[in-house]
Design an enzyme around this catalytic site. Structure first.
Site, PDB file in Angstrom:
ATOM      1  N   GLU A  47     -15.573   8.813 -10.197  1.00  0.00           N
ATOM      2  CA  GLU A  47     -14.288   9.766 -10.274  1.00  0.00           C
ATOM      3  C   GLU A  47     -14.388  10.653  -9.202  1.00  0.00           C
ATOM      4  O   GLU A  47     -15.433  11.513  -8.912  1.00  0.00           O
ATOM      5  CB  GLU A  47     -14.370  10.495 -11.510  1.00  0.00           C
ATOM      6  CG  GLU A  47     -13.329  11.556 -11.686  1.00  0.00           C
ATOM      7  CD  GLU A  47     -13.364  12.707 -12.794  1.00  0.00           C
ATOM      8  OE1 GLU A  47     -12.507  12.912 -13.283  1.00  0.00           O
ATOM      9  OE2 GLU A  47     -14.602  12.904 -12.913  1.00  0.00           O
ATOM     10  N   TRP A  48     -13.462  10.777  -8.101  1.00  0.00           N
ATOM     11  CA  TRP A  48     -13.514  11.625  -7.060  1.00  0.00           C
ATOM     12  C   TRP A  48     -12.845  12.858  -7.500  1.00  0.00           C
ATOM     13  O   TRP A  48     -11.733  13.109  -7.722  1.00  0.00           O
ATOM     14  CB  TRP A  48     -12.692  11.186  -5.808  1.00  0.00           C
ATOM     15  CG  TRP A  48     -12.797  12.403  -4.645  1.00  0.00           C
ATOM     16  CD1 TRP A  48     -13.900  13.140  -4.481  1.00  0.00           C
ATOM     17  CD2 TRP A  48     -11.865  12.486  -3.669  1.00  0.00           C
ATOM     18  NE1 TRP A  48     -13.494  13.826  -3.315  1.00  0.00           N
ATOM     19  CE2 TRP A  48     -12.186  13.460  -2.729  1.00  0.00           C
ATOM     20  CE3 TRP A  48     -10.624  11.834  -3.381  1.00  0.00           C
ATOM     21  CZ2 TRP A  48     -11.722  14.195  -1.768  1.00  0.00           C
ATOM     22  CZ3 TRP A  48      -9.872  12.206  -2.154  1.00  0.00           C
ATOM     23  CH2 TRP A  48     -10.373  13.390  -1.384  1.00  0.00           C
ATOM     24  N   ARG A  49     -13.568  14.114  -7.650  1.00  0.00           N
ATOM     25  CA  ARG A  49     -13.045  15.453  -8.029  1.00  0.00           C
ATOM     26  C   ARG A  49     -12.566  15.912  -6.745  1.00  0.00           C
ATOM     27  O   ARG A  49     -13.116  16.949  -6.331  1.00  0.00           O
ATOM     28  CB  ARG A  49     -14.125  15.964  -8.700  1.00  0.00           C
ATOM     29  CG  ARG A  49     -14.541  15.660 -10.296  1.00  0.00           C
ATOM     30  CD  ARG A  49     -13.273  16.051 -11.206  1.00  0.00           C
ATOM     31  NE  ARG A  49     -13.245  17.750 -11.032  1.00  0.00           N
ATOM     32  CZ  ARG A  49     -13.853  18.400 -11.892  1.00  0.00           C
ATOM     33  NH1 ARG A  49     -14.511  18.038 -12.703  1.00  0.00           N
ATOM     34  NH2 ARG A  49     -13.688  19.803 -11.464  1.00  0.00           N
ATOM     35  N   ARG A  83      -8.932  18.418 -11.113  1.00  0.00           N
ATOM     36  CA  ARG A  83      -8.848  19.384 -12.322  1.00  0.00           C
ATOM     37  C   ARG A  83      -8.475  20.597 -12.251  1.00  0.00           C
ATOM     38  O   ARG A  83      -9.033  21.323 -11.267  1.00  0.00           O
ATOM     39  CB  ARG A  83     -10.538  19.415 -12.681  1.00  0.00           C
ATOM     40  CG  ARG A  83     -10.804  20.058 -13.985  1.00  0.00           C
ATOM     41  CD  ARG A  83     -10.223  19.168 -15.222  1.00  0.00           C
ATOM     42  NE  ARG A  83     -10.547  17.829 -15.381  1.00  0.00           N
ATOM     43  CZ  ARG A  83      -9.809  17.029 -15.464  1.00  0.00           C
ATOM     44  NH1 ARG A  83      -8.731  16.966 -15.254  1.00  0.00           N
ATOM     45  NH2 ARG A  83     -10.306  15.808 -15.681  1.00  0.00           N
ATOM     46  N   HIS A 144      -9.056  19.394 -21.701  1.00  0.00           N
ATOM     47  CA  HIS A 144     -10.625  20.000 -21.517  1.00  0.00           C
ATOM     48  C   HIS A 144     -10.466  21.753 -21.975  1.00  0.00           C
ATOM     49  O   HIS A 144      -9.718  22.263 -21.628  1.00  0.00           O
ATOM     50  CB  HIS A 144     -10.915  20.124 -20.112  1.00  0.00           C
ATOM     51  CG  HIS A 144     -11.069  18.833 -19.544  1.00  0.00           C
ATOM     52  ND1 HIS A 144      -9.905  18.353 -19.043  1.00  0.00           N
ATOM     53  CD2 HIS A 144     -12.089  17.806 -19.276  1.00  0.00           C
ATOM     54  CE1 HIS A 144     -10.024  17.158 -18.265  1.00  0.00           C
ATOM     55  NE2 HIS A 144     -11.333  16.635 -18.708  1.00  0.00           N
ATOM     56  N   LYS A 171      -7.844  11.362 -23.181  1.00  0.00           N
ATOM     57  CA  LYS A 171      -9.045  11.796 -23.104  1.00  0.00           C
ATOM     58  C   LYS A 171      -9.308  13.275 -23.190  1.00  0.00           C
ATOM     59  O   LYS A 171      -8.113  14.057 -23.106  1.00  0.00           O
ATOM     60  CB  LYS A 171      -9.610  11.700 -21.504  1.00  0.00           C
ATOM     61  CG  LYS A 171     -10.799  12.408 -21.316  1.00  0.00           C
ATOM     62  CD  LYS A 171     -10.983  12.759 -19.655  1.00  0.00           C
ATOM     63  CE  LYS A 171     -12.380  13.727 -19.743  1.00  0.00           C
ATOM     64  NZ  LYS A 171     -12.500  13.898 -18.061  1.00  0.00           N
ATOM     65  N   ARG A 214     -22.055  11.690 -26.061  1.00  0.00           N
ATOM     66  CA  ARG A 214     -22.056  11.022 -24.644  1.00  0.00           C
ATOM     67  C   ARG A 214     -22.728   9.756 -24.830  1.00  0.00           C
ATOM     68  O   ARG A 214     -22.573   8.878 -23.823  1.00  0.00           O
ATOM     69  CB  ARG A 214     -22.780  11.780 -23.663  1.00  0.00           C
ATOM     70  CG  ARG A 214     -21.749  13.172 -23.163  1.00  0.00           C
ATOM     71  CD  ARG A 214     -22.464  14.011 -22.277  1.00  0.00           C
ATOM     72  NE  ARG A 214     -21.780  15.068 -21.906  1.00  0.00           N
ATOM     73  CZ  ARG A 214     -20.583  15.392 -21.150  1.00  0.00           C
ATOM     74  NH1 ARG A 214     -20.056  14.144 -20.522  1.00  0.00           N
ATOM     75  NH2 ARG A 214     -19.934  16.462 -20.832  1.00  0.00           N
ATOM     76  N   SER A 233     -20.304  17.196 -12.940  1.00  0.00           N
ATOM     77  CA  SER A 233     -18.828  17.967 -12.744  1.00  0.00           C
ATOM     78  C   SER A 233     -18.645  18.557 -14.118  1.00  0.00           C
ATOM     79  O   SER A 233     -17.713  19.374 -14.205  1.00  0.00           O
ATOM     80  CB  SER A 233     -17.806  16.894 -12.507  1.00  0.00           C
ATOM     81  OG  SER A 233     -17.877  16.068 -13.516  1.00  0.00           O
ATOM     82  N   GLN A 237     -23.639  16.816 -18.776  1.00  0.00           N
ATOM     83  CA  GLN A 237     -23.749  15.395 -18.422  1.00  0.00           C
ATOM     84  C   GLN A 237     -25.245  14.974 -18.085  1.00  0.00           C
ATOM     85  O   GLN A 237     -25.833  15.562 -17.776  1.00  0.00           O
ATOM     86  CB  GLN A 237     -22.786  15.138 -17.082  1.00  0.00           C
ATOM     87  CG  GLN A 237     -21.427  15.350 -17.311  1.00  0.00           C
ATOM     88  CD  GLN A 237     -20.477  15.324 -16.003  1.00  0.00           C
ATOM     89  OE1 GLN A 237     -21.364  15.100 -14.793  1.00  0.00           O
ATOM     90  NE2 GLN A 237     -19.352  14.965 -16.294  1.00  0.00           N
TER      91      GLN A 237
END
EC number: 4.2.1.10
Length: 251
Positions: A47-49, A83, A144, A171, A214, A233, A237
């Site tokens: 995932e490129w943020r 985001r 989120h 999601k 997770r 991110s 995590q």
């Protein structure tokens, strides 16, 4: 039974949990250095943020960076995510710029999935979903909450709304304030999977106390989790090697 969603060489499906690793960097050099380090890390998807990229407001620079990232990642599937600040991101841009950025990425032929946040204008969401699908790009629709865990019914409502709006992969990520909140997220995930889901789901409880969510996706119904190689991110995590080890033990 939910329908599987295939992206390049990976498949999101019931009973399996794929691992996504975020690619973060402020400059192109930093991003590419990190990208090369992810190729052999064992991630299923990257995932490129893009909200961390200092030149995110310059479409030409974003697309140029995207082309280089695509080359660096080789065959790895790529998720493009801006985001928003209100949902935990690094940079604020206008709604117009947000939709234009995602549309350009979807049409570029360089990304496999884009992320569209649920709490936006629904007409614009519909149009962007249609454009992404026309380009052969899948859509994660997301929400989120970095402050709390909504009621189970509210979590399920949001996931169902994402389905209705055309998401390939709904999601939701929420923040627990108690162990009960973690159970609420897991119960919502299981209920959604068993009663309402027509496609794979992605859910997680954030922070250290949410860590169990997770690694138990195969049991409760989350088709993707997020691991790290370097910078995280989102809170909670887990490093990818540890994450895969625990997931394999629990399966």
């Amino acid at each position: 039974m939910t329908n599987a969603v295939t992206v390049k060489n990976i498949t999101f499906q019931e009973g399996e949990t794929l691992i996504c690793v975020p690619l973060i960097g402020k400059t192109l050099d930093e991003i590419l250095g990190n990208a090369h380090g992810l190729v052999d890390a064992g991630a299923d998807i990257i995932e490129w943020r893009v909200d961390h990229f200092t030149q995110v407001r310059d479409m030409t620079q974003v697309m140029a960076a995207l082309a280089e990232i695509r080359g660096a990642l080789k065959a790895l599937p790529l998720l493009f995510t801006f985001r928003s600040k209100k949902e935990g991101g690094e940079t604020e841009i206008s709604d117009e710029a947000y939709f234009a950025l995602n549309r350009e990425a979807a049409r570029s032929g360089l990304v496999d999935v884009i992320d569209i946040e649920l709490f936006n204008d629904e007409a614009q969401i519909h149009a962007l979903v249609d454009d992404a699908h026309a380009a052969g790009v899948k859509v994660i629709m997301s929400n989120h909450d970095f402050h709390k865990t909504p009621a189970q019914e509210d979590i399920i409502y949001r996931l169902r709304r994402m389905q209705d709006l055309g998401a390939d992969l709904p999601k939701i990520a929420v923040m627990p304030q108690s162990p009960q909140d973690v159970l609420t997220l897991l119960a919502a995930t299981l209920t959604m999977k068993e009663k309402y889901a027509t496609r794979p789901l992605i859910t997680m409880s954030m922070g250290k106390s949410g860590g169990v969510s997770r690694v138990t996706g195969r049991l409760f119904g989350s088709a993707m989790t997020f691991g790290t190689v370097g910078q995280a991110s989102a809170p909670g995590q887990i490093a990818i090697a540890k994450l895969r080890e625990v997931m394999d033990i629990l399966s």
